[in-house]
Each structure stands twice: as C-alpha cells, then as structure tokens.
Scaffold this motif. Structure first.
Motif, mmCIF file in Angstrom:
data_model
loop_
_atom_site.group_PDB
_atom_site.id
_atom_site.type_symbol
_atom_site.label_atom_id
_atom_site.label_comp_id
_atom_site.label_asym_id
_atom_site.label_seq_id
_atom_site.Cartn_x
_atom_site.Cartn_y
_atom_site.Cartn_z
ATOM 1 N N CYS A 28 -33.072 5.383 11.310
ATOM 2 C CA CYS A 28 -32.846 4.705 10.170
ATOM 3 C C CYS A 28 -34.257 5.060 9.353
ATOM 4 N N GLY A 29 -33.713 5.065 8.052
ATOM 5 C CA GLY A 29 -34.808 5.202 6.928
ATOM 6 C C GLY A 29 -35.833 6.490 7.179
ATOM 7 N N GLY A 30 -37.161 6.060 7.027
ATOM 8 C CA GLY A 30 -38.000 7.205 6.965
ATOM 9 C C GLY A 30 -37.880 8.012 8.382
ATOM 10 N N SER A 31 -37.481 7.430 9.508
ATOM 11 C CA SER A 31 -37.254 8.022 10.819
ATOM 12 C C SER A 31 -35.990 9.186 10.938
ATOM 13 N N GLN A 32 -35.100 8.549 9.819
ATOM 14 C CA GLN A 32 -33.897 9.355 9.838
ATOM 15 C C GLN A 32 -34.086 10.758 9.118
ATOM 16 N N CYS A 76 -34.828 8.520 16.886
ATOM 17 C CA CYS A 76 -36.241 8.269 16.553
ATOM 18 C C CYS A 76 -36.387 6.845 16.010
ATOM 19 N N SER A 77 -37.486 6.095 16.455
ATOM 20 C CA SER A 77 -37.931 4.991 15.920
ATOM 21 C C SER A 77 -39.465 4.776 16.130
ATOM 22 N N LEU A 78 -40.399 4.609 15.192
ATOM 23 C CA LEU A 78 -41.880 4.701 15.467
ATOM 24 C C LEU A 78 -42.094 3.188 16.324
ATOM 25 N N LYS A 79 -41.553 2.333 15.900
ATOM 26 C CA LYS A 79 -42.035 0.954 16.398
ATOM 27 C C LYS A 79 -40.911 0.262 17.033
ATOM 28 N N ALA A 80 -39.680 0.885 17.190
ATOM 29 C CA ALA A 80 -38.331 0.303 18.156
ATOM 30 C C ALA A 80 -37.781 -0.650 17.129
ATOM 31 N N THR A 81 -37.070 -0.134 16.152
ATOM 32 C CA THR A 81 -36.347 -0.842 15.288
ATOM 33 C C THR A 81 -34.963 -1.158 16.020
ATOM 34 N N PRO A 82 -34.593 -2.679 16.186
ATOM 35 C CA PRO A 82 -33.660 -3.108 16.816
ATOM 36 C C PRO A 82 -32.428 -1.965 17.013
ATOM 37 N N TYR A 207 -36.704 6.239 -0.934
ATOM 38 C CA TYR A 207 -36.330 5.135 -0.364
ATOM 39 C C TYR A 207 -37.633 4.601 0.395
ATOM 40 N N CYS A 208 -38.341 5.320 0.957
ATOM 41 C CA CYS A 208 -39.791 4.625 1.643
ATOM 42 C C CYS A 208 -40.896 4.301 0.755
ATOM 43 N N HIS A 209 -41.084 5.498 -0.199
ATOM 44 C CA HIS A 209 -42.457 5.481 -0.994
ATOM 45 C C HIS A 209 -42.380 4.823 -2.209
ATOM 46 N N MET A 211 -39.286 3.090 -3.348
ATOM 47 C CA MET A 211 -38.480 1.619 -3.184
ATOM 48 C C MET A 211 -39.230 0.592 -2.282
ATOM 49 N N GLU A 212 -39.528 1.137 -0.969
ATOM 50 C CA GLU A 212 -39.987 0.047 -0.288
ATOM 51 C C GLU A 212 -41.579 -0.257 -0.323
ATOM 52 N N MET A 213 -42.262 0.822 -0.836
ATOM 53 C CA MET A 213 -43.695 0.738 -0.936
ATOM 54 C C MET A 213 -44.263 0.246 -2.269
ATOM 55 N N GLN A 214 -43.375 0.620 -3.473
ATOM 56 C CA GLN A 214 -43.695 0.343 -4.804
ATOM 57 C C GLN A 214 -42.859 -0.530 -5.291
ATOM 58 N N GLN A 314 -47.545 -3.568 1.216
ATOM 59 C CA GLN A 314 -46.861 -4.766 0.880
ATOM 60 C C GLN A 314 -45.505 -5.095 0.690
ATOM 61 N N ARG A 315 -44.983 -5.836 1.397
ATOM 62 C CA ARG A 315 -43.312 -6.073 1.676
ATOM 63 C C ARG A 315 -43.027 -7.507 1.142
ATOM 64 N N ARG A 316 -41.786 -7.772 0.718
ATOM 65 C CA ARG A 316 -41.132 -8.868 0.541
ATOM 66 C C ARG A 316 -40.308 -9.353 1.647
ATOM 67 N N TYR A 317 -39.345 -8.647 2.117
ATOM 68 C CA TYR A 317 -38.421 -8.727 3.208
ATOM 69 C C TYR A 317 -38.788 -8.112 4.494
ATOM 70 N N MET A 318 -39.162 -6.876 4.485
ATOM 71 C CA MET A 318 -39.086 -6.261 5.707
ATOM 72 C C MET A 318 -40.090 -6.779 6.629
ATOM 73 N N TRP A 319 -39.576 -6.971 8.083
ATOM 74 C CA TRP A 319 -40.310 -7.485 8.952
ATOM 75 C C TRP A 319 -40.902 -8.951 8.793
ATOM 76 N N LYS A 320 -40.194 -9.564 7.378
ATOM 77 C CA LYS A 320 -40.673 -11.078 7.078
ATOM 78 C C LYS A 320 -39.548 -12.073 7.274
HETATM 79 N N1 LIG Z 1 -40.297 3.656 5.744
HETATM 80 C C1 LIG Z 1 -39.674 3.231 6.838
HETATM 81 C C2 LIG Z 1 -38.510 2.525 7.055
HETATM 82 O O1 LIG Z 1 -37.570 3.338 6.266
HETATM 83 C C3 LIG Z 1 -38.089 2.251 8.306
HETATM 84 O O2 LIG Z 1 -37.117 1.089 8.344
HETATM 85 C C4 LIG Z 1 -39.126 1.410 9.168
HETATM 86 C C5 LIG Z 1 -38.873 1.209 10.521
HETATM 87 O O3 LIG Z 1 -39.056 2.463 11.194
HETATM 88 P P1 LIG Z 1 -39.000 2.872 12.601
HETATM 89 O O4 LIG Z 1 -37.610 2.711 13.034
HETATM 90 O O5 LIG Z 1 -39.438 4.366 12.693
HETATM 91 O O6 LIG Z 1 -39.960 2.017 13.250
HETATM 92 O O7 LIG Z 1 -40.346 2.000 8.942
HETATM 93 C C6 LIG Z 1 -41.176 2.342 7.643
HETATM 94 O O8 LIG Z 1 -41.355 1.208 6.838
#
Ligand SMILES: N[C@@H]1[C@@H](O)[C@H](O)[C@@H](COP(=O)(O)O)O[C@@H]1O
Length: 323
Positions: A28-32, A76-82, A207-209, A211-214, A314-320
């Motif tokens: 998903c997202g950056g990992s995709q 691929c997932s950095l931190k294990a997105t469900p 998407y990441c830089h 939208m998500e981060m700014q 800074q996030r409003r929704y992600m992981w919150k």
């Molecule tokens: N910009 C990415 C997002 O696109 C992604 O959803 C999130 C989780 O990614 P991952 O599944 O690699 O942990 O990490 C970052 O915030």
C-alpha cells in the motif's frame, strides 16, 4: 538472506513443481510505490513469466484466480500495515511463495513471510539497501536466474553507484528546494508528472509527501496520459513538477515539457540527468530513476515543510483514528 540466495532456493523448489508462472508485487501507499520499480523491470524485461502489481487490500478482496504454488509474491510493508500482513496470509493460503519485505525483523510481515528481506529505512537509510533498491534487486535476480539476463552484471554495478549519486544530488537540489519552498508554500494544488518507473516517484511525492505529510492536494500524472484529458486544465497559474527520467520513456517527458514550455508558467523540472544519474550505464539506467529521485523530491517537500512550519510527521488520521 540475500536476494540471490532467496531466488536460487525458490527456483530449485519451483523447478520440481512446474516452474514459475507469475510474480505479484503487493503493498500500500509509499511501499507500493517503492516496489513498483521491480514490477516495471520485470514487466519490461521478463520473457518467460508475467508480473502485476496490487494494492494489498484489493489483493485480499479480489485475489487473482491465477495465484497458486507457481507464483511468487513480493509483499512490502515497513511496519506491518494490517491489510498488507493479510495479503501475505492470503498468498500463503494459496500455496504461493511469499517474500516479505519489511523494515524490522520483528514485524508481523517478518513473522508471516516465507522469506524475509529487511531493508534499510529511516532518516539515515542507505538507499542502495532500501525498499526500492531491494525490489529491483529481487527483480534482477529473477531475470538472471530464470533467463540468464545479459545486463545483470551492469545492474549490479549500478547499485554500487546509487548512494554517491544521491549524496551529490541532495547537495545540488538544496538551493532549488529553498526557492521552491518560498515560491509555492501557499499553493494548494500540485500536479506531479513523470513516466516509466518514475511514475512511482510522482505517486510518492503526491500521495505521501504532499498529501499525507503536508495536507496539500496533489495529482500524480503520467506524462503519456497528460495529453488525454488533463492537459485541458493547464494554465499559467497551475504549479507543475515534471520529473524527467533517463531511459526509454524520456520522449514522453520531453513531449510534456515542450507543451508546458508553451502553455504553462509555473513549472519545476527535476531532471534525473541533472541529478547525475548518467554514471550508471545506459543499458540499465532507466530502472534506477525512482531510486535516485525519491530522496530528492522528498527533500524539496521537506524544505517546504520547514518554511510552512508543518512537520512531515504531523498526521490527523493516520495511526490515530480507526480506518
Ligand atoms: N507514506 C506511507 C504511507 O503511504 C503508508 O500507508 C504508511 C504505512 O506503510 P507501510 O505499510 O510500509 O508500513 O507509511 C507511510 O506513511
């Protein structure tokens, strides 16, 4: 385990049970975006097996009928997105071979993948060992071990050049980033244009830089698709970033630039050539565009974050909240 060893072990097993049919890239997202390079490489170069790329949740809910024990899934997932962990389980259940790429050896990705690649990540990451580079490395190993790929040695040499190119390119982009941040800090929408493997850079930047981060609107735009509708929105006010690739899709980017030079006024060009990518051999350079360009576009947006006093963390929704 190294990519070379992983592919050699997988091949030895698959050779006994009908061989390799298809390689799936799932995240998903950056990992995709990060594993898109491996997909692009196989899609362009592989002659004997197919490849496709999926969003993790779509892979879980609309699992391809072709997925079976003759398929390899690079997930691929950095931190294990469900939903990405769920994708690994889905592939395992179908009997496919799973390679889990993840940031840490303790994640649920590492626990569920049959093979695990832990990649360099974070502020001080070594880019030649990051997620993008590892997706490509797995791709080159597949091409070499299944098809005797003749550009393999040149590609391996390219990995040794990646970190020095990025180090120099970051210095080169510094002044441009400051100018960009000052000029565009109050704009609300950006188009980010690219082609080939750098389309994933446009995706990451949008998407990441942005939208998500700014929390800024941004549209990733393929330079080939731009002329099939979107170019009607072009005017002298629209902020456009054009990521120009080296390699076979450069003519698409040049066509867009020609048009933009005529009808747009607020265009920022980030050219892989200017970033020093050409110390990589012409025969494989295109596969490295995104590896080089992501850290550079990220430093441009980070500079804007500083000027706007809006942290990239800074996030409003992600992981919150629940989603
Ligand atoms: N910009 C990415 C997002 O696109 C992604 O959803 C999130 C989780 O990614 P991952 O599944 O690699 O942990 O990490 C970052 O915030």
């Amino acid at each position: 385990m190294e990519a070379k060893q992983i592919i050699s072990e997988i091949k030895a097993n698959l050779d006994k049970t009908g061989g390799l049919k298809h390689v799936y890239f799932v995240a998903c997202g950056g990992s995709q975006a990060a594993i898109f390079g491996g997909y692009y490489l196989l899609n362009k170069e592989a002659k004997t097996f197919g490849t496709s790329i999926f969003n993790s949740n779509e892979f879980v809910h609309a699992t391809p009928a072709m997925l079976d024990e003759n398929c390899i899934c690079i997930i691929c997932s950095l931190k294990a997105t469900p939903e990405t962990v769920e994708a690994v389980k889905t592939a395992n259940k179908r009997g496919a071979v799973t390679i889990a790429m993840t940031g840490f050896p303790t994640t649920d990705m590492a626990k569920n993948g049959q093979y695990v690649v832990v990649y360099s990540n974070g502020e001080n990451q070594i880019y030649s060992q990051g997620n993008q580079a590892n997706s490509l490395r797995i791709g080159f190993e597949l091409l070499k071990q299944y098809e005797g790929y003749d550009k393999y040695d040149t590609a391996m040499d390219a990995f040794t050049k990646v970190d020095q190119i990025i180090e120099k390119a970051k210095k080169y982009i510094d002044k441009i980033a400051i100018k960009f941040a000052e000029e565009y800090k109050d704009d609300e929408i950006f188009y980010v244009m690219a082609s080939g493997p750098a389309y994933s850079t446009a995706y990451t930047m949008s998407y990441c830089h942005f939208m998500e981060m700014q929390w800024k609107h941004a549209v990733p735009m393929h330079t080939g698709e731009y002329f099939h509708g979107p170019f009607e929105t072009t005017d002298k006010n629209l902020p456009i970033i054009l990521l120009m690739s080296e390699g076979s899709t450069r003519p698409l980017d040049e066509r867009a630039l020609k048009f933009l030079n005529r009808y747009a006024a607020r265009v920022t060009v980030i050219d892989a050539k200017e970033l020093g990518i050409n110390i990589i051999d012409d025969s494989v350079v295109e596969f490295f565009n995104s590896v080089i360009m992501v850290p550079i576009e990220r430093s441009i947006v980070s500079k804007m974050a500083e000027v706007r006093n809006h942290s990239m963390d800074q996030r409003r929704y992600m992981w919150k909240v629940e989603y």
